[in-house]
Enzyme design. Structure first.
Site, PDB file in Angstrom:
ATOM      1  N   ARG A  50      11.993  24.798  55.479  1.00 25.57           N
ATOM      2  CA  ARG A  50      12.899  24.627  56.456  1.00 25.57           C
ATOM      3  C   ARG A  50      13.516  25.661  56.917  1.00 25.57           C
ATOM      4  NH1 ARG A  50      15.533  18.946  53.547  1.00 25.57           N
ATOM      5  NH2 ARG A  50      13.711  17.956  54.271  1.00 25.57           N
ATOM      6  N   LYS A  88       6.961   1.159  49.978  1.00 27.82           N
ATOM      7  CA  LYS A  88       8.161   0.119  50.518  1.00 27.82           C
ATOM      8  C   LYS A  88       7.351  -0.450  51.642  1.00 27.82           C
ATOM      9  CE  LYS A  88      11.152   3.554  49.008  1.00 27.82           C
ATOM     10  NZ  LYS A  88      10.617   4.875  49.555  1.00 27.82           N
ATOM     11  N   GLY A  91       7.237  12.280  52.087  1.00 31.11           N
ATOM     12  CA  GLY A  91       7.167  13.220  51.292  1.00 31.11           C
ATOM     13  C   GLY A  91       5.883  13.384  50.521  1.00 31.11           C
ATOM     14  N   GLY A 142      13.399  10.330  56.232  1.00 31.86           N
ATOM     15  CA  GLY A 142      13.959   9.103  56.681  1.00 31.86           C
ATOM     16  C   GLY A 142      14.152   9.079  58.374  1.00 31.86           C
TER      17      GLY A 142
HETATM   18  P1  AMP Z   1       6.860   5.342  50.228  1.00 32.92           P
HETATM   19  O1  AMP Z   1       8.262   5.927  49.885  1.00 32.92           O
HETATM   20  O2  AMP Z   1       7.142   4.015  50.623  1.00 32.92           O
HETATM   21  O3  AMP Z   1       6.151   6.290  51.220  1.00 32.92           O
HETATM   22  O4  AMP Z   1       6.269   5.139  48.855  1.00 32.92           O
HETATM   23  C1  AMP Z   1       5.841   6.480  48.069  1.00 32.92           C
HETATM   24  C2  AMP Z   1       5.602   5.980  46.836  1.00 32.92           C
HETATM   25  O5  AMP Z   1       4.517   4.932  47.051  1.00 32.92           O
HETATM   26  C3  AMP Z   1       5.004   7.098  46.063  1.00 32.92           C
HETATM   27  O6  AMP Z   1       5.896   7.174  44.873  1.00 32.92           O
HETATM   28  C4  AMP Z   1       3.581   6.313  45.198  1.00 32.92           C
HETATM   29  O7  AMP Z   1       3.552   6.868  43.900  1.00 32.92           O
HETATM   30  C5  AMP Z   1       3.867   5.047  45.382  1.00 32.92           C
HETATM   31  N1  AMP Z   1       2.482   4.219  45.342  1.00 32.92           N
HETATM   32  C6  AMP Z   1       1.559   4.591  46.363  1.00 32.92           C
HETATM   33  N2  AMP Z   1       0.477   3.797  45.994  1.00 32.92           N
HETATM   34  C7  AMP Z   1       1.026   2.783  44.847  1.00 32.92           C
HETATM   35  C8  AMP Z   1       0.493   1.800  44.205  1.00 32.92           C
HETATM   36  N3  AMP Z   1      -1.027   1.510  44.281  1.00 32.92           N
HETATM   37  N4  AMP Z   1       0.999   1.330  43.075  1.00 32.92           N
HETATM   38  C9  AMP Z   1       2.362   1.792  43.073  1.00 32.92           C
HETATM   39  N5  AMP Z   1       3.013   2.656  43.764  1.00 32.92           N
HETATM   40  C10 AMP Z   1       2.051   3.266  44.740  1.00 32.92           C
END
Ligand code: AMP
Length: 393
Positions: free
Chosen positions: A36, A197, A350, A373
């Site tokens: 950054r 999410k 991330g 975000g």
């Molecule tokens: P997000 O913040 O929505 O981009 O989610 C990121 C998170 O999704 C990471 O911590 C991953 O471990 C989780 N993730 C990805 N695939 C899976 C899965 N099949 N089951 C549970 N968590 C997942």
């Protein structure tokens, strides 16, 4: 179009530059990743070369309105000073007597840095009086903390109402990159959405349906979609409250002729743990006690084939549990496919950013967003208050 730092006459002016130096630090206050800071150098150097007097301000961590030594920006100030090969005075408390004198003694090209703004309660409260104190130090405000622009804080929002203002080069680059995919993307445009999410990603799907040709939905969020299509997902993560929303989005996509591609096979386990024993399943046919942890080989092949012919790629979110090495294979394979492609590619979020860093292929991606975000909100079609408040040309 927003006013940029190039549009203002900064010569001999005191410029308050809001940056995002919220760097990852270890327990001994050593900087783990200075990306950054590196990305902020063009704006800082431009201001130096154009004879501005520069006051840099940022936040670091979550000290919640209190002075917490481990969140001091002093080490970052030292690092920046080394990078610029220039002395930078660190101002421990800008509200103290004598600071105005320090500022008025500054010469063109001088740089000072303020201590963490979140040491003051007024910052996160978007307090006008706090913003006035900050504004009283400067003639011009330059907003360059892209990752903070979805928040209305005193130094990202209230302050802009008090001073002539502009965006810096980091934000200009971010906006140009997102415009490339959201305004007139070169076709075929393929979006890859992963992560857990589903509630964050559904509004993105809705917002980009008129622009994309194909959306690959994988990772944790895919199981809510598979369930919406009456597939069996076993113990996989599902957001029951969003099943109807998924159905609506799937119908909308169909109406608009957008292809939605889901995984066709999954690597699944009985426990959510890094070394759990794996079993492979075709998607939609998981045994009750199993949960999907990654995509399988057939899905990787299918997704990479789609990505090969894309001219524009957006990727947000891992397609498996990236924190556990054993379940990174899908995410790593997709990262490599995207790096190989000749498409204009943007990555945000991330774990997807971490995967290209881990593989040292960042230079093969057209744009890696600095704002988790903020980039999500931009992709969802929401305005970013910290940018909207900056004057238009
Ligand atoms: P997000 O913040 O929505 O981009 O989610 C990121 C998170 O999704 C990471 O911590 C991953 O471990 C989780 N993730 C990805 N695939 C899976 C899965 N099949 N089951 C549970 N968590 C997942």
């Amino acid at each position: 179009m927003k006013v940029t730092v190039r549009d203002l006459d900064v010569k001999n002016k005191t410029v308050l530059l809001r940056v995002d130096f919220n760097l990852p630090m270890d327990d001994y206050q050593n900087i783990i990743d200075d990306k950054r800071v590196i990305l902020e150098l063009p704006t800082i150097k431009y201001l130096i070369e154009n004879d501005a007097k520069i006051i840099i301000c940022s936040h670091l961590g979550r000290p919640e309105g209190k002075r917490v030594e481990k969140y001091s920006l002093r080490p970052v100030c030292k690092h920046l000073s080394n990078l610029l090969n220039k002395e930078i005075q660190f101002i421990d408390d800008f509200t103290k007597k004598g600071v105005k004198q320090i500022v008025s003694n500054m010469k063109p090209g001088d740089v000072v840095m303020l201590e963490n703004l979140r040491f003051y309660k007024g910052e996160e409260e978007n307090d006008e009086n706090f913003a006035k104190k900050l504004a009283s130090l400067a003639d011009i405000f330059v907003q360059d903390a892209f990752a903070c622009t979805h928040r209305k804080h005193a130094s990202t929002y209230a302050i802009a109402k008090l001073l002539p203002n502009a965006i810096g080069f980091l934000i200009q680059n971010e906006l140009e990159a997102f415009d490339k995919i959201l305004v007139n993307p070169e076709k075929p445009f393929v979006a890859v959405l992963g992560g857990a999410k589903v509630k964050d990603k559904l509004p993105i799907i809705e917002n980009i349906l008129d622009k994309v040709d194909t959306i690959i939905i994988a990772g944790g969020m895919s199981y809510t979609f598979i369930k919406a299509l009456d597939g069996e997902v076993g113990n996989s993560i599902v957001d029951e409250s969003k099943i109807d929303y998924c159905k609506k989005v799937l119908n909308l996509a169909k109406q608009k002729g957008v292809k939605i591609e889901l995984p066709c096979d999954n690597i699944a386990t009985k426990e959510f743990s890094p070394n759990a024993k794996i079993k492979k399943f075709n998607s939609g046919f998981l045994d009750k006690e199993y949960q999907g942890m990654d995509i399988g080989k057939k899905s990787i092949k299918k997704f990479c084939k789609i990505l090969q012919s894309a001219k524009t790629i957006l990727w947000n979110g891992p397609v498996g549990v990236y924190e556990f090495k054993k379940f990174r294979k899908g995410t790593i394979a997709l990262a490599k496919c995207i790096a190989k492609s000749n498409a204009y590619s943007i990555i945000g979020g991330g774990d997807s950013v971490a995967s290209v860093k881990d593989l040292h292929i960042e230079h093969k991606i057209s744009h890696i967003s600095t704002g988790g975000g903020a980039s999500l909100e931009l992709l969802q079609g929401k305005g970013l208050p910290g940018i909207e408040i900056i004057n238009d040309k």
